[in-house]
Design a protein around this motif. Structure first.
Motif, PDB file in Angstrom:
ATOM      1  N   GLU A  57      -3.687  -6.730  -2.474  1.00  0.00           N
ATOM      2  CA  GLU A  57      -4.178  -6.134  -1.237  1.00  0.00           C
ATOM      3  C   GLU A  57      -5.388  -6.897  -0.736  1.00  0.00           C
ATOM      4  O   GLU A  57      -6.273  -7.255  -1.518  1.00  0.00           O
ATOM      5  CB  GLU A  57      -4.599  -4.681  -1.496  1.00  0.00           C
ATOM      6  N   CYS A  58      -5.417  -7.124   0.571  1.00  0.00           N
ATOM      7  CA  CYS A  58      -6.593  -7.714   1.209  1.00  0.00           C
ATOM      8  C   CYS A  58      -7.771  -6.756   0.987  1.00  0.00           C
ATOM      9  O   CYS A  58      -7.653  -5.552   1.238  1.00  0.00           O
ATOM     10  CB  CYS A  58      -6.328  -7.898   2.704  1.00  0.00           C
ATOM     11  N   THR A  59      -8.881  -7.279   0.485  1.00  0.00           N
ATOM     12  CA  THR A  59     -10.017  -6.408   0.177  1.00  0.00           C
ATOM     13  C   THR A  59     -10.654  -5.848   1.455  1.00  0.00           C
ATOM     14  O   THR A  59     -11.390  -4.870   1.412  1.00  0.00           O
ATOM     15  CB  THR A  59     -11.102  -7.158  -0.617  1.00  0.00           C
ATOM     16  N   GLN A  60     -10.363  -6.488   2.572  1.00  0.00           N
ATOM     17  CA  GLN A  60     -10.932  -6.064   3.847  1.00  0.00           C
ATOM     18  C   GLN A  60     -10.084  -4.984   4.519  1.00  0.00           C
ATOM     19  O   GLN A  60     -10.565  -3.917   4.853  1.00  0.00           O
ATOM     20  CB  GLN A  60     -11.056  -7.303   4.756  1.00  0.00           C
ATOM     21  N   CYS A  61      -8.787  -5.280   4.719  1.00  0.00           N
ATOM     22  CA  CYS A  61      -7.965  -4.395   5.561  1.00  0.00           C
ATOM     23  C   CYS A  61      -6.843  -3.686   4.800  1.00  0.00           C
ATOM     24  O   CYS A  61      -6.246  -2.752   5.325  1.00  0.00           O
ATOM     25  CB  CYS A  61      -7.379  -5.172   6.732  1.00  0.00           C
ATOM     26  N   GLY A  62      -6.515  -4.135   3.588  1.00  0.00           N
ATOM     27  CA  GLY A  62      -5.452  -3.477   2.836  1.00  0.00           C
ATOM     28  C   GLY A  62      -4.075  -4.071   3.065  1.00  0.00           C
ATOM     29  O   GLY A  62      -3.094  -3.618   2.475  1.00  0.00           O
ATOM     30  N   ASN A  63      -3.973  -5.082   3.936  1.00  0.00           N
ATOM     31  CA  ASN A  63      -2.708  -5.799   4.116  1.00  0.00           C
ATOM     32  C   ASN A  63      -2.317  -6.456   2.784  1.00  0.00           C
ATOM     33  O   ASN A  63      -3.177  -6.685   1.941  1.00  0.00           O
ATOM     34  CB  ASN A  63      -2.905  -6.875   5.195  1.00  0.00           C
ATOM     35  N   ILE A  64      -1.040  -6.725   2.604  1.00  0.00           N
ATOM     36  CA  ILE A  64      -0.629  -7.388   1.375  1.00  0.00           C
ATOM     37  C   ILE A  64      -0.394  -8.863   1.640  1.00  0.00           C
ATOM     38  O   ILE A  64       0.311  -9.235   2.574  1.00  0.00           O
ATOM     39  CB  ILE A  64       0.632  -6.723   0.777  1.00  0.00           C
ATOM     40  N   ILE A  69      -8.497 -12.256   0.819  1.00  0.00           N
ATOM     41  CA  ILE A  69      -8.625 -11.933   2.242  1.00  0.00           C
ATOM     42  C   ILE A  69      -7.353 -12.418   2.928  1.00  0.00           C
ATOM     43  O   ILE A  69      -6.968 -13.576   2.778  1.00  0.00           O
ATOM     44  CB  ILE A  69      -9.859 -12.649   2.858  1.00  0.00           C
ATOM     45  N   CYS A  70      -6.695 -11.527   3.682  1.00  0.00           N
ATOM     46  CA  CYS A  70      -5.416 -11.907   4.296  1.00  0.00           C
ATOM     47  C   CYS A  70      -5.642 -12.865   5.467  1.00  0.00           C
ATOM     48  O   CYS A  70      -6.762 -13.038   5.947  1.00  0.00           O
ATOM     49  CB  CYS A  70      -4.648 -10.666   4.745  1.00  0.00           C
ATOM     50  N   ASP A  71      -4.552 -13.474   5.936  1.00  0.00           N
ATOM     51  CA  ASP A  71      -4.642 -14.462   7.018  1.00  0.00           C
ATOM     52  C   ASP A  71      -5.236 -13.859   8.292  1.00  0.00           C
ATOM     53  O   ASP A  71      -5.960 -14.529   9.024  1.00  0.00           O
ATOM     54  CB  ASP A  71      -3.248 -15.027   7.335  1.00  0.00           C
ATOM     55  N   ILE A  72      -4.902 -12.593   8.545  1.00  0.00           N
ATOM     56  CA  ILE A  72      -5.374 -11.957   9.783  1.00  0.00           C
ATOM     57  C   ILE A  72      -6.883 -11.761   9.721  1.00  0.00           C
ATOM     58  O   ILE A  72      -7.608 -12.061  10.667  1.00  0.00           O
ATOM     59  CB  ILE A  72      -4.638 -10.614  10.019  1.00  0.00           C
ATOM     60  N   CYS A  73      -7.385 -11.266   8.580  1.00  0.00           N
ATOM     61  CA  CYS A  73      -8.835 -11.075   8.429  1.00  0.00           C
ATOM     62  C   CYS A  73      -9.563 -12.413   8.382  1.00  0.00           C
ATOM     63  O   CYS A  73     -10.722 -12.506   8.787  1.00  0.00           O
ATOM     64  CB  CYS A  73      -9.140 -10.264   7.177  1.00  0.00           C
ATOM     65  N   ALA A  74      -8.889 -13.443   7.864  1.00  0.00           N
ATOM     66  CA  ALA A  74      -9.537 -14.754   7.740  1.00  0.00           C
ATOM     67  C   ALA A  74      -9.609 -15.475   9.078  1.00  0.00           C
ATOM     68  O   ALA A  74     -10.424 -16.375   9.255  1.00  0.00           O
ATOM     69  CB  ALA A  74      -8.785 -15.611   6.729  1.00  0.00           C
TER      70      ALA A  74
END
Ligand SMILES: [Zn+2]
Length: 198
Positions: A57-64, A69-74
């Motif tokens: 899970e992305c530590t920021q948004c919870g996306n997998i 950190i997921c691509d969207i948050c990055a």
């Protein structure tokens, strides 16, 4: 070495546990995989191994994704001051399929439920409130399912964020009891464009 037939039966049993697959279609899928062993089954097994080892899970948004950190948050491009709140990763992926939203997400991982003793902390709601401040969020879009629990959760979040940013929710087009993941891209697009204040 296990018994060959037993190995295949074990694989069918596992496949039959996947959503959307029953014992019959699991059997068909496994037979198909075995026939396409080189071109499909081998690469599939490798891909599954890789994802099984790296998915998190992305530590920021919870996306997998496969990073902390997921691509969207990055992506700096997604820092447009908007956060779309969804119940589940499947909903996030449905929104991304529609390719209509340019901001970031926050995955709750469920809905508030007195019955199942799910409280705000279980849903990363305090984390959402922090993000609104940290990321200078102008608008939070509540894209929660039109179920009773979904709407209870939407109202709770709207109360928590009142006065801190604009709060909107997806408009008509999302059927009662409907889940985002089952909507076609056009419906999601229409619902996002016609979002209304909470
Ligand atoms: Zn993320």
């Amino acid at each position: 070495m296990g018994d060959a037939t037993q190995d295949i039966e074990a694989l069918i049993d596992l496949m039959a546990r996947l959503p959307g697959l029953g014992p019959r279609s699991a059997r068909r899928a496994v037979l198909h995989l075995i026939k396409k062993r080189g071109r499909l089954m081998g690469p599939l097994a490798t891909a599954m191994q890789t994802v099984a080892e790296n998915a998190r899970e992305c530590t920021q948004c919870g996306n997998i994704g496969t990073a902390d950190i997921c691509d969207i948050c990055a992506s700096e491009k997604r820092a447009n001051g908007e956060i779309c709140v969804v119940e589940d990763v499947a909903d996030l992926w449905a929104m991304e399929r529609a390719a209509v939203f340019g901001g970031r997400y926050h995955v709750l991982g469920g809905t508030l439920s007195a019955l199942d003793a799910v409280g705000p902390e279980d849903l990363r709601i305090p984390h959402l409130v922090r993000r609104v401040g940290d990321e200078q969020i102008r608008e939070v879009i509540l894209a929660l399912n039109a179920t009773v629990d979904g709407q209870t959760t939407a109202h709770y979040i709207a109360d928590e964020l009142a006065g801190r940013c604009e709060i909107t929710s997806l408009a008509q087009g999302v059927p009662i009891g409907g889940e985002l993941d089952y909507l076609d891209d056009g419906t999601i697009t229409a619902a996002l464009r016609a979002r209304k204040g909470v």
